[in-house]
Design a protein around this motif. Structure first.
Motif, mmCIF file in Angstrom:
data_model
loop_
_atom_site.group_PDB
_atom_site.id
_atom_site.type_symbol
_atom_site.label_atom_id
_atom_site.label_comp_id
_atom_site.label_asym_id
_atom_site.label_seq_id
_atom_site.Cartn_x
_atom_site.Cartn_y
_atom_site.Cartn_z
ATOM 1 N N ASN A 154 -8.077 5.234 5.796
ATOM 2 C CA ASN A 154 -7.341 6.044 4.824
ATOM 3 C C ASN A 154 -6.552 5.197 3.849
ATOM 4 O O ASN A 154 -6.411 5.543 2.692
ATOM 5 N N VAL A 155 -5.988 4.104 4.357
ATOM 6 C CA VAL A 155 -5.081 3.301 3.537
ATOM 7 C C VAL A 155 -5.799 2.087 2.955
ATOM 8 O O VAL A 155 -5.487 1.637 1.859
ATOM 9 N N GLU B 269 -0.994 4.291 -1.588
ATOM 10 C CA GLU B 269 -2.021 4.905 -0.737
ATOM 11 C C GLU B 269 -1.363 5.725 0.375
ATOM 12 O O GLU B 269 -1.789 6.836 0.673
ATOM 13 N N LEU B 270 -0.326 5.162 0.995
ATOM 14 C CA LEU B 270 0.340 5.864 2.087
ATOM 15 C C LEU B 270 0.932 7.177 1.591
ATOM 16 O O LEU B 270 0.801 8.215 2.239
ATOM 17 N N HIS C 40 0.813 -1.216 0.000
ATOM 18 C CA HIS C 40 0.000 0.000 0.000
ATOM 19 C C HIS C 40 0.847 1.267 0.000
ATOM 20 O O HIS C 40 0.437 2.296 0.542
ATOM 21 N N LYS D 123 -9.287 16.106 0.761
ATOM 22 C CA LYS D 123 -9.669 14.840 1.400
ATOM 23 C C LYS D 123 -11.188 14.734 1.550
ATOM 24 O O LYS D 123 -11.701 13.751 2.042
ATOM 25 N N ARG E 148 -8.145 -0.145 0.909
ATOM 26 C CA ARG E 148 -8.867 0.042 -0.349
ATOM 27 C C ARG E 148 -10.251 -0.586 -0.205
ATOM 28 O O ARG E 148 -10.377 -1.809 -0.164
ATOM 29 N N ASP F 183 -9.581 -4.126 1.548
ATOM 30 C CA ASP F 183 -8.605 -5.167 1.239
ATOM 31 C C ASP F 183 -7.706 -5.551 2.399
ATOM 32 O O ASP F 183 -7.280 -6.696 2.487
ATOM 33 N N ILE F 184 -7.405 -4.636 3.317
ATOM 34 C CA ILE F 184 -6.517 -5.038 4.416
ATOM 35 C C ILE F 184 -7.329 -5.638 5.559
ATOM 36 O O ILE F 184 -7.105 -6.759 5.980
ATOM 37 N N ARG G 289 -0.054 8.910 -1.015
ATOM 38 C CA ARG G 289 -1.134 9.837 -1.364
ATOM 39 C C ARG G 289 -1.707 10.497 -0.110
ATOM 40 O O ARG G 289 -1.913 11.708 -0.054
ATOM 41 N N VAL G 290 -1.919 9.703 0.933
ATOM 42 C CA VAL G 290 -2.557 10.238 2.143
ATOM 43 C C VAL G 290 -1.593 11.120 2.934
ATOM 44 O O VAL G 290 -1.972 12.183 3.422
#
Lengths: 412, 412
Positions: free
Chosen positions: B146-147, A28-29, A25, B324, B149, B288-289, A31-32
């Motif tokens: 946040n992370v 994603e990390l 990820h 965000k 998906r 997903d996580i 991006r955030v």
């Protein structure tokens, strides 16, 4: 662009899950957080063991090597036991790193100490993974319920116990057989005491109490009973009455103090915990504005726990450390003192002919087992007089199984 | 110390709940925000009506008076309908106020427009109250996941429909009688179309889609079916098979696009929605996580909705407005295209002797109703050929009611 450097302490199920998730990820990390996240080091016990870790990661069994890294933003702790974990985390905080922990035993014992140190060093602590695995209950209490006054928190917090109770009911197994299956599946340790005697749930309850109420009850005052005394006969009796055993932690704040208990309780079909089965966890949060909300999800496992850690990584990197670490919420729940409240109980060993002005018979499962209405004091008296062999409280409403179970249950 | 000045548009159930909660939780708001919160003005329709509002609050039916206030930090909108609401909120944003809305119809239609405007004027939008009442599902997606998906979101989003289905099952009532009770209790409008035909749930689904996936499906492509065709006979048949009807919104993101549907679906005992009864709402978030987490709680009502607005008040005042607002999450759910996946269905009107290589009979409730395994394409073909009169998908696993229902269900 600068990079966020992370060290992971321990490379067991949780540590490996966190490492893999940071790799999978990465996008994603970035991006955030607006910055790349990089695992700089991993602390392991045995340097010889083969592991699937990138070459540029420092793999060491010496924590000083990690502390000496030129940059170290976050330390993720995924070891077990109180020591040396506490010492390592204190050193990390003193070095100026945010810390994230998945270690409930250590955190229940030393959370306050770590928070004080973190405040002095202006770093944050993430501990979502210490309670209810992947369910974001800590952050819900910490970030989302700011104005609501929480007065009661209840939870199925130990997946192993819930798995055993589910197996015993569904497959009519004994406690020993269900435990042995839990061990085979890796849900229970070789020494299962922590899980089945309620210690694990107890630690989680103390952490929840601190985040919900800003304080804990006296540990000695908390009733802690595990599930090892629950027999398959008891489970079957409950089933006949439309009830299921759940191992439930509950914390309740009144004006004067905090009551907590961790023990087997019965729930009926209309209770949100009724259908929480297997290794799932669930938490009920009762607050004064919203009422009851329930969060349910995976209580353990490599990726659910990694999810909690990774979402905490975003939290500690984005939020200014503040005294919001432990929210102090003034609960004003003027509930009647527990002893005088009439509650529902599943009772065993009480003769059908036993009459008492305070007891109302609700339903009879067998000659030996019934649902009654009584006060807690009354129940305690019955147990002392040995008129009853054992009894369990029923949480929430009770609807007798009138339709399907006509032959086995007499509605009184 | 400065003060946060709030205007409330509308003084119906939600508006009044927000007003009362700001008064009753003044201390919490000040502690969390570091400033007092004060209701400066309330927009009402009829100035003559008697209301229990403090004297220092401006009560007006002219929004310009509110816009002309020397200070206006947050505008809370608790009106219904798309206009004039949208115009008022645009003016509030242009004046530099954060906005909070509880209006799903307006927000589903114009959310994007309001977000663009808010970004230009550097203010925030709170819309937790538009979906699932007091359950913090929007903020869980916005702040806590946040992370992860997210790939699928499912929900019981309309409390009125869920109340009607629960009444029909529990009290063996007709749809008309259960609806009439919902109207008597104030859960359903005189014209119940919005609730029972799924429009309300549809709007909420579009808002959820935007927050979970950063975009919406084409509105015309979304299957929207209400509960008005569900008979008490169908509910009884389902009950015999251990299934319950729920009106479920589901959104699923695949690589290429977003699928959404709002319709009656069946769930078995092991599904977390099975025990969601009455006016309760619930949302499943699959990521997903972490896997699946479920949030459950009150879907409507004065204080649950006020809770969502008040917690949003903290959010808009504390958070820097940023892009965000709508998280863009790249979901990578490579699930098989729906049409070819073998699913479970409750089917009615299919002869017991009907054989087809793609259909597997799972359980028979009556001569007319059964649970079968088939692909969606196959089911559609059966309906066209009029071999079946109606059918409903079953969500999650199906465990036949083998033990209690031996006489009525034949396990095939």
């Amino acid at each position: 662009m600068s990079v966020i450097k992370v060290a992971i302490l321990g490379f067991g199920t949780v540590g490996e899950g966190v490492y893999k998730t940071i790799q999978s990820h990465a996008e994603e990390l970035e991006r955030v957080l607006g910055r790349k996240v990089e695992v700089a080091a991993i602390l392991i016990k045995n340097k010889q063991k083969k592991r699937n870790i990138n070459e540029d990661v420092l793999i060491t069994s010496d924590f000083n090597e990690i502390l000496s890294l030129p940059q170290l933003d976050v330390v993720v702790e995924a070891i077990v036991g109180k020591e040396p974990t506490l010492t390592l985390l204190k050193q990390a905080i003193q070095r100026g790193s945010h810390i994230i922990t998945a270690n409930k035993e250590m955190f229940a014992h030393h959370g306050n100490e770590l928070f004080e140190l973190a405040e002095r060093h202006k770093v944050s602590i993430g501990f979502e993974a210490t309670v209810a695995g992947g369910i974001p209950v800590i952050q819900t209490l910490r970030q989302l319920l700011n104005v609501n006054r929480v007065h009661t928190v209840q939870g199925i917090l130990n997946g192993t116990s819930n798995f055993i109770l589910t197996e015993m009911r569904e497959k009519k197994q004994s406690f020993a057989d269900a435990l042995s299956l839990a061990q085979k599946k890796g849900y229970a340790e070789v020494d299962p005491t922590n899980d089945v005697e309620g210690f694990d749930a107890f630690y989680k309850t103390m952490i929840l109490s601190r985040i919900a109420f800003g304080e804990e009850p006296n540990w000695q005052d908390v009733e802690r009973v595990g599930i090892s005394s629950i027999t398959s006969e008891l489970i079957e009796t409950a089933e006949k009455l439309g009830l299921r055993f759940k191992h439930i932690a509950s914390i309740n704040k009144t004006c004067s103090h905090i009551n907590a208990a961790v023990k087997p309780v019965l729930v009926g079909k209309s209770h949100p915990f009724y259908s929480v089965e297997g290794v799932e966890n669930a938490v009920n949060v009762h607050s004064d504005i919203v009422g009851r909300i329930t969060l349910q999800g995976p209580g353990a496992g490599m990726f659910p726990t990694a999810s909690a850690v990774i979402e905490d990584l975003v939290y500690v990197c984005q939020n200014q450390p503040s005294n919001k670490n432990f929210t102090i919420t003034t609960a004003e729940n003027n509930e009647v003192k527990k002893g005088n409240k009439i509650e529902l109980w599943l009772i065993q060993g009480l003769s059908k002919n036993y009459h008492h002005p305070l007891i109302t018979w609700v339903a009879q499962a067998t000659d030996e087992a019934a649902v009654i209405q009584a006060t807690r004091e009354e129940i305690e008296e019955l147990l002392i007089q040995q008129k009853a062999t054992c009894c369990f409280p029923i949480l929430g409403e009770y609807e007798p199984e009138s339709k399907n179970q006509e032959e086995t249950v007499a509605i009184l």
